[in-house]
Design an enzyme around this catalytic site. Structure first.
Site, PDB file in Angstrom:
ATOM      1  CB  CYS A 115      -1.486   7.448   1.575  1.00  0.00           C
ATOM      2  SG  CYS A 115      -3.020   6.671   2.098  1.00  0.00           S
TER       3      CYS A 115
ATOM      4  CD  GLU B 152      -3.074  -0.970   0.336  1.00  0.00           C
ATOM      5  OE1 GLU B 152      -3.334   0.180  -0.068  1.00  0.00           O
ATOM      6  OE2 GLU B 152      -3.726  -1.978  -0.010  1.00  0.00           O
TER       7      GLU B 152
HETATM    8  P1  NAD Z   1       7.515   5.016   7.675  1.00  0.00           P
HETATM    9  O1  NAD Z   1       8.794   5.767   7.618  1.00  0.00           O
HETATM   10  O2  NAD Z   1       6.798   4.923   8.982  1.00  0.00           O
HETATM   11  O3  NAD Z   1       7.822   3.568   7.095  1.00  0.00           O
HETATM   12  C1  NAD Z   1       6.831   2.579   6.986  1.00  0.00           C
HETATM   13  C2  NAD Z   1       7.313   1.324   7.681  1.00  0.00           C
HETATM   14  O4  NAD Z   1       8.457   0.813   7.010  1.00  0.00           O
HETATM   15  C3  NAD Z   1       7.712   1.561   9.140  1.00  0.00           C
HETATM   16  O5  NAD Z   1       7.127   0.552   9.935  1.00  0.00           O
HETATM   17  C4  NAD Z   1       9.206   1.480   9.101  1.00  0.00           C
HETATM   18  O6  NAD Z   1       9.777   1.013  10.304  1.00  0.00           O
HETATM   19  C5  NAD Z   1       9.473   0.522   7.960  1.00  0.00           C
HETATM   20  N1  NAD Z   1      10.774   0.735   7.326  1.00  0.00           N
HETATM   21  C6  NAD Z   1      11.368   1.924   7.079  1.00  0.00           C
HETATM   22  N2  NAD Z   1      12.567   1.719   6.462  1.00  0.00           N
HETATM   23  C7  NAD Z   1      12.703   0.390   6.309  1.00  0.00           C
HETATM   24  C8  NAD Z   1      13.714  -0.439   5.734  1.00  0.00           C
HETATM   25  N3  NAD Z   1      14.821   0.062   5.189  1.00  0.00           N
HETATM   26  N4  NAD Z   1      13.535  -1.786   5.753  1.00  0.00           N
HETATM   27  C9  NAD Z   1      12.416  -2.310   6.302  1.00  0.00           C
HETATM   28  N5  NAD Z   1      11.422  -1.562   6.864  1.00  0.00           N
HETATM   29  C10 NAD Z   1      11.560  -0.241   6.876  1.00  0.00           C
HETATM   30  O7  NAD Z   1       6.447   5.607   6.690  1.00  0.00           O
HETATM   31  P2  NAD Z   1       6.664   6.272   5.268  1.00  0.00           P
HETATM   32  O8  NAD Z   1       7.178   5.284   4.297  1.00  0.00           O
HETATM   33  O9  NAD Z   1       7.337   7.588   5.402  1.00  0.00           O
HETATM   34  O10 NAD Z   1       5.127   6.560   4.959  1.00  0.00           O
HETATM   35  C11 NAD Z   1       4.737   7.525   4.094  1.00  0.00           C
HETATM   36  C12 NAD Z   1       4.484   6.930   2.728  1.00  0.00           C
HETATM   37  O11 NAD Z   1       3.515   5.925   2.843  1.00  0.00           O
HETATM   38  C13 NAD Z   1       3.921   7.928   1.746  1.00  0.00           C
HETATM   39  O12 NAD Z   1       4.453   7.683   0.486  1.00  0.00           O
HETATM   40  C14 NAD Z   1       2.433   7.626   1.769  1.00  0.00           C
HETATM   41  O13 NAD Z   1       1.746   8.025   0.607  1.00  0.00           O
HETATM   42  C15 NAD Z   1       2.444   6.152   1.937  1.00  0.00           C
HETATM   43  N6  NAD Z   1       1.215   5.705   2.559  1.00  0.00           N
HETATM   44  C16 NAD Z   1       0.410   4.886   1.844  1.00  0.00           C
HETATM   45  C17 NAD Z   1      -0.787   4.480   2.400  1.00  0.00           C
HETATM   46  C18 NAD Z   1      -1.726   3.572   1.671  1.00  0.00           C
HETATM   47  O14 NAD Z   1      -2.642   3.063   2.302  1.00  0.00           O
HETATM   48  N7  NAD Z   1      -1.560   3.334   0.379  1.00  0.00           N
HETATM   49  C19 NAD Z   1      -1.136   4.907   3.671  1.00  0.00           C
HETATM   50  C20 NAD Z   1      -0.269   5.736   4.359  1.00  0.00           C
HETATM   51  C21 NAD Z   1       0.915   6.117   3.798  1.00  0.00           C
END
Ligand code: NAD
Length: 488
Positions: A275, A241
């Protein structure tokens, strides 16, 4: 990492179900324990078969609902601590959404799980065929910080409804919510079947080395690729997602005042960190300038003349994102907003006009309270603009024209398409939620969650008594060939 101090003193009723009674929940908190041991423990619980019963599934869902109701104040406070989220948005965008998802699932679960009879081709009769949904096993749910409760628990609802064990890995960037989930989930749910692992990259990496039966990841596409590569080593299916730039097309003839109010509402809730938030406006013709005063008025009506003082306006999650967002403020003519304060991570609701389509603000997902307006001459140009870029998670349009709606539906691709309102499509539990292309892989919510977290097994039952199959056995003869061709 210990989390036992995070929760309030009173525990909700133990709802783990009969199999789990007597288990010491505090001893099963997965934080600080070895990822392999956690997965082995959950696999062992799955192997007992208890998660397959519909009664167990419903017990878990009701217990999760009770937890959310009984601890609403604590979760609301955690969401405020993490993101400055107002109590209203904590309910409408997080707690209430999960409660609705649970209620919808409980209402329909029996029907969704009923085996479905399917017809059998003439050549194979007599026989009966049906499909049966079976749980996958132990699944991993990795969630982000922007809706840290909803995006951890809505997938968990689907995982439990489908009869799985689940490891939940909340985001370390929303530490208060993460700690509360780690404290409460093993206490409220069957602690042998649900574990919370807190932590950042090392902890997630350790989890991803394990063999899961499904990995459900919400977050950015860069990490999405890491997750998918790790899952591929075990041939584990993934749901991704992801995000991206969700455009809003505004066509002349639409009610601009209402459109501006809805765009501003969808954009600036959670300080733009959603998102599905409108990422930029594709304004056709004169709507580009006509929209400006309406957007300014809408922002003022919602957040007042100084949004920094509004209890309803959130804050940027951390300094890295704050610095990234403030660097985008020079990418257009400032229509409204722009004020910011690094100490409190406040960035005012901001609208930029006359934005160059190649400016940095148009190259990456904004994911914050900055709304660029791009002027395009007509609908053809708007469609060309959208289809030349990555497929968005959502496409929005404000138009009075049924022909425009038909064209956008037929000629563009996006996770969702919504006319007249941003974001709310995800609150319709009968619609799938998910992206396409760069915005994601797979879908969930309601019955779609059950699809994601189940295997649909084909079951065929052919009696031995009558054996028309003999026609297909060698030695083949011209007569058999003629009959077979007629039957198939
Ligand atoms: P985040 O930084 O919290 O990361 C998401 C998860 O990935 C966390 O649990 C984190 O610990 C893990 N993570 C981070 N780096 C990692 C790595 N190198 N290896 C393994 N796991 C790792 O959140 P984010 O990515 O900044 O979230 C924002 C993004 O998510 C935006 O692009 C947003 O559009 C998208 N998003 C999508 C949805 C959806 O439902 N489609 C919902 C919310 C956010």
């Amino acid at each position: 990492m210990t989390t036992d101090t995070a929760g309030p003193a009173t525990l909700p009723t133990d709802a783990a179900g009969t199999d789990a009674s007597g288990t010491d929940a505090s001893g099963t908190d997965a934080s600080g324990t070895d990822a392999a041991a956690t997965v082995a423990r959950l696999n062992a619980a799955f192997a007992t078969g208890r998660t397959r019963s519909i009664a167990w599934r419903k017990t878990q869902l009701r217990a999760l609902r009770r937890l959310l109701t009984e601890q609403e104040a604590a979760f609301t406070a955690a969401l405020h601590a993490d993101l400055g989220k107002s109590a209203t948005e904590a309910y409408t965008g997080e707690i209430g959404l999960v409660v609705n998802e649970i209620d919808h699932t409980l209402r329909h679960l029996d029907r969704w799980l009923r085996p479905s009879r399917v017809p059998v081709p003439l050549a194979l009769r007599p026989a009966r065929a049906r499909t049966v949904r079976e749980p996958l096993g132990t699944v991993l749910i990795i969630s982000p910080w922007n809706y840290p409760l909803q995006l951890a628990l809505a997938p968990l609802v689907g995982a439990l409804a489908a009869g799985n064990c689940a490891v939940v890995k909340p985001s370390e960037l929303a530490p208060a919510t993460s700690a509360l989930l780690a404290h409460w989930l093993p206490r409220a749910l069957d602690p042998q079947a649900v574990a919370v692992v807190e932590g950042a990259v090392p902890e997630t990496t350790a989890l991803l080395e394990q063999r899961f039966d499904h990995v459900f990841y919400t977050g950015n596409g860069t990490v999405g690729r890491i997750v998918m590569a790790a899952a591929a080593r075990h041939l584990t299916p993934v749901t991704l997602e992801l995000g991206g730039k969700s455009p809003v097309v505004v066509e002349p003839g639409t009610d601009l005042a209402t459109a501006a109010r809805r765009i501003a509402w969808g954009k600036f809730m959670n300080a733009g960190q959603s998102c599905t938030a409108p990422d930029y406006v594709l304004a056709i013709g004169g709507t580009a300038t006509a929209l400006e005063p309406h957007l300014t008025a809408a922002i003022r009506a919602m957040y007042g003349t100084d949004p920094a003082k509004s209890p309803d306006y959130g804050r940027i999650v951390n300094e890295r994102h704050f610095d990234r967002l403030t660097a985008l403020l020079a990418d257009g003519r400032l229509v409204t907003g722009g004020d910011h304060d690094r100490a409190t991570r406040y960035l005012a609701p901001t609208v930029l006009a006359d934005v160059d389509p190649d400016a940095p603000v148009m190259r990456e997902e904004v994911f914050g309270p900055v709304l660029p307006i791009i002027r395009v001459p007509d609908l053809d140009a708007a469609i060309a603009f959208i289809t030349a870029r990555d497929k968005p998670l959502a496409l929005y349009a404000f138009t009075p024209s049924p022909a425009t709606k038909r064209r956008l539906t037929a000629e563009t691709s996006s996770g969702a398409l919504s006319f007249g309102a941003p974001n709310v499509h995800l609150t319709v539990p009968t619609l799938p939620f998910g992206g396409v292309g760069e915005s994601g892989l797979g879908r969930y919510h309601g019955a779609y969650s059950l699809d994601t977290f189940s295997h649909t097994k084909a079951v065929l039952d052919k009696p031995l008594a009558a054996d028309p199959l003999r026609l297909a056995y060698p030695p083949f003869t011209p007569l058999k060939n003629r009959l077979l061709r007629r039957l198939l």
